[in-house]
Scaffold this motif. Sequence first.
Motif, PDB file in Angstrom:
ATOM      1  N   ILE A 183     -77.058  51.526   7.279  1.00  0.00           N
ATOM      2  CA  ILE A 183     -78.239  52.303   6.892  1.00  0.00           C
ATOM      3  C   ILE A 183     -78.176  52.608   5.401  1.00  0.00           C
ATOM      4  N   LYS A 184     -78.980  51.902   4.619  1.00  0.00           N
ATOM      5  CA  LYS A 184     -79.054  52.162   3.181  1.00  0.00           C
ATOM      6  C   LYS A 184     -79.959  53.358   2.888  1.00  0.00           C
ATOM      7  N   ARG A 185     -80.915  53.570   3.773  1.00  0.00           N
ATOM      8  CA  ARG A 185     -81.813  54.719   3.642  1.00  0.00           C
ATOM      9  C   ARG A 185     -82.439  54.974   4.995  1.00  0.00           C
ATOM     10  N   LYS A 245     -79.153  57.223  25.431  1.00  0.00           N
ATOM     11  CA  LYS A 245     -78.901  56.609  26.737  1.00  0.00           C
ATOM     12  C   LYS A 245     -79.865  57.251  27.723  1.00  0.00           C
ATOM     13  N   SER A 246     -80.529  56.439  28.523  1.00  0.00           N
ATOM     14  CA  SER A 246     -81.488  56.958  29.500  1.00  0.00           C
ATOM     15  C   SER A 246     -80.872  56.953  30.890  1.00  0.00           C
ATOM     16  N   THR A 247     -81.102  58.042  31.632  1.00  0.00           N
ATOM     17  CA  THR A 247     -80.618  58.133  33.007  1.00  0.00           C
ATOM     18  C   THR A 247     -81.635  57.511  33.955  1.00  0.00           C
ATOM     19  N   ASP A 248     -81.239  57.344  35.215  1.00  0.00           N
ATOM     20  CA  ASP A 248     -82.155  56.790  36.219  1.00  0.00           C
ATOM     21  C   ASP A 248     -83.355  57.710  36.428  1.00  0.00           C
ATOM     22  N   GLU A 249     -83.165  59.014  36.149  1.00  0.00           N
ATOM     23  CA  GLU A 249     -84.269  59.964  36.318  1.00  0.00           C
ATOM     24  C   GLU A 249     -85.193  60.004  35.102  1.00  0.00           C
ATOM     25  N   GLY A 250     -84.861  59.223  34.071  1.00  0.00           N
ATOM     26  CA  GLY A 250     -85.711  59.171  32.896  1.00  0.00           C
ATOM     27  C   GLY A 250     -85.341  60.156  31.811  1.00  0.00           C
ATOM     28  N   LYS A 251     -84.256  60.918  32.000  1.00  0.00           N
ATOM     29  CA  LYS A 251     -83.838  61.867  30.977  1.00  0.00           C
ATOM     30  C   LYS A 251     -83.092  61.137  29.873  1.00  0.00           C
ATOM     31  N   GLU A 252     -83.335  61.563  28.637  1.00  0.00           N
ATOM     32  CA  GLU A 252     -82.702  60.944  27.478  1.00  0.00           C
ATOM     33  C   GLU A 252     -81.513  61.783  27.029  1.00  0.00           C
ATOM     34  N   LEU A 253     -80.388  61.112  26.815  1.00  0.00           N
ATOM     35  CA  LEU A 253     -79.200  61.765  26.263  1.00  0.00           C
ATOM     36  C   LEU A 253     -78.958  61.196  24.875  1.00  0.00           C
ATOM     37  N   ILE A 254     -78.961  62.084  23.867  1.00  0.00           N
ATOM     38  CA  ILE A 254     -78.706  61.660  22.492  1.00  0.00           C
ATOM     39  C   ILE A 254     -77.201  61.635  22.274  1.00  0.00           C
ATOM     40  N   LEU A 255     -76.655  60.458  21.985  1.00  0.00           N
ATOM     41  CA  LEU A 255     -75.217  60.309  21.833  1.00  0.00           C
ATOM     42  C   LEU A 255     -74.775  60.364  20.368  1.00  0.00           C
ATOM     43  N   TYR A 256     -75.548  59.777  19.476  1.00  0.00           N
ATOM     44  CA  TYR A 256     -75.187  59.758  18.058  1.00  0.00           C
ATOM     45  C   TYR A 256     -76.448  59.921  17.215  1.00  0.00           C
ATOM     46  N   MET A 257     -76.273  60.537  16.058  1.00  0.00           N
ATOM     47  CA  MET A 257     -77.328  60.606  15.050  1.00  0.00           C
ATOM     48  C   MET A 257     -76.736  60.028  13.768  1.00  0.00           C
ATOM     49  N   TYR A 258     -77.259  58.891  13.331  1.00  0.00           N
ATOM     50  CA  TYR A 258     -76.737  58.224  12.137  1.00  0.00           C
ATOM     51  C   TYR A 258     -77.694  58.425  10.974  1.00  0.00           C
ATOM     52  N   GLN A 259     -77.130  58.421   9.769  1.00  0.00           N
ATOM     53  CA  GLN A 259     -77.940  58.634   8.568  1.00  0.00           C
ATOM     54  C   GLN A 259     -77.488  57.686   7.465  1.00  0.00           C
ATOM     55  N   THR A 260     -78.064  57.878   6.274  1.00  0.00           N
ATOM     56  CA  THR A 260     -77.747  57.037   5.130  1.00  0.00           C
ATOM     57  C   THR A 260     -76.235  56.944   4.912  1.00  0.00           C
TER      58      THR A 260
END
Length: 238
Positions: free
Chosen positions: A53-55, A62-77
């Motif tokens: 990621i230059k900018r 990751k999405s569960t079978d029930e449709g819930k989203e789990l945020i595992l990482y947040m990457y930046q510049t």
Amino acid sequence: MSEHLNVIKEHGNTNCFSESNFNRLLVSMKDRIVPEGSHLFWEGDVSDKLFYIKRGRIKLTKSTDEGKELILYMYQTGDMVGQADPFFSTKHSFNAEVLEESEIGVIEHKDLEILICQHCEFAIDFMKWMGIHHRLTQTKFRDLMLYGKPGALCSTLIRLGNTYGEEQGDNILINKKITHTDLSNMIGATRESVNRMLSDLRKKDAVEYDSGMIVIKDLAMLQEICHCEFCPNEICRI
């Protein structure tokens, strides 16, 4: 390396690369602009590239079978994104969503293999990057599993402070607007439970809000709740 790129590297997960090896990585990249809301890759796609990621900002979910989203990482510049085991024709286990228009350097695995074969010191630096990636994953799972949802929330706030924090006297301003829904997706909890836990922390004067952004007022209290092991900042990040 230009001063600008040097600053970027020092603030990302690629600071384990020496200047010469980082330059080799830069030369092997093919640049592209990706718009906000698009995806670098989807879960199940073949993992045959790494992304630098230059900018911009990218989140891995990751999405569960029930449709819930789990945020595992947040990457930046300054961060490099992708599978840490790039030589086994694996498939991506996560989705990589672009949070804002980003400039990405794409590194093909075949080009990475050439660098590793030709330069043993590059191979050592790449192994360091893989080690940081694995330690980050291990500590996140520890935080999520060992000390309950309050511990996971406090750990996440500390990680956000290390990633986006700005010191304001004795306080730390998390200089990104993080919603309660975002926090619930980061720790696998409901938004209502995050609301209650944040309310408790505010009553204890451990956190407060400033223009919709979270301010950490008592870092020691958060560290006590999550049994902080005082990992270095390259590991203790969101």
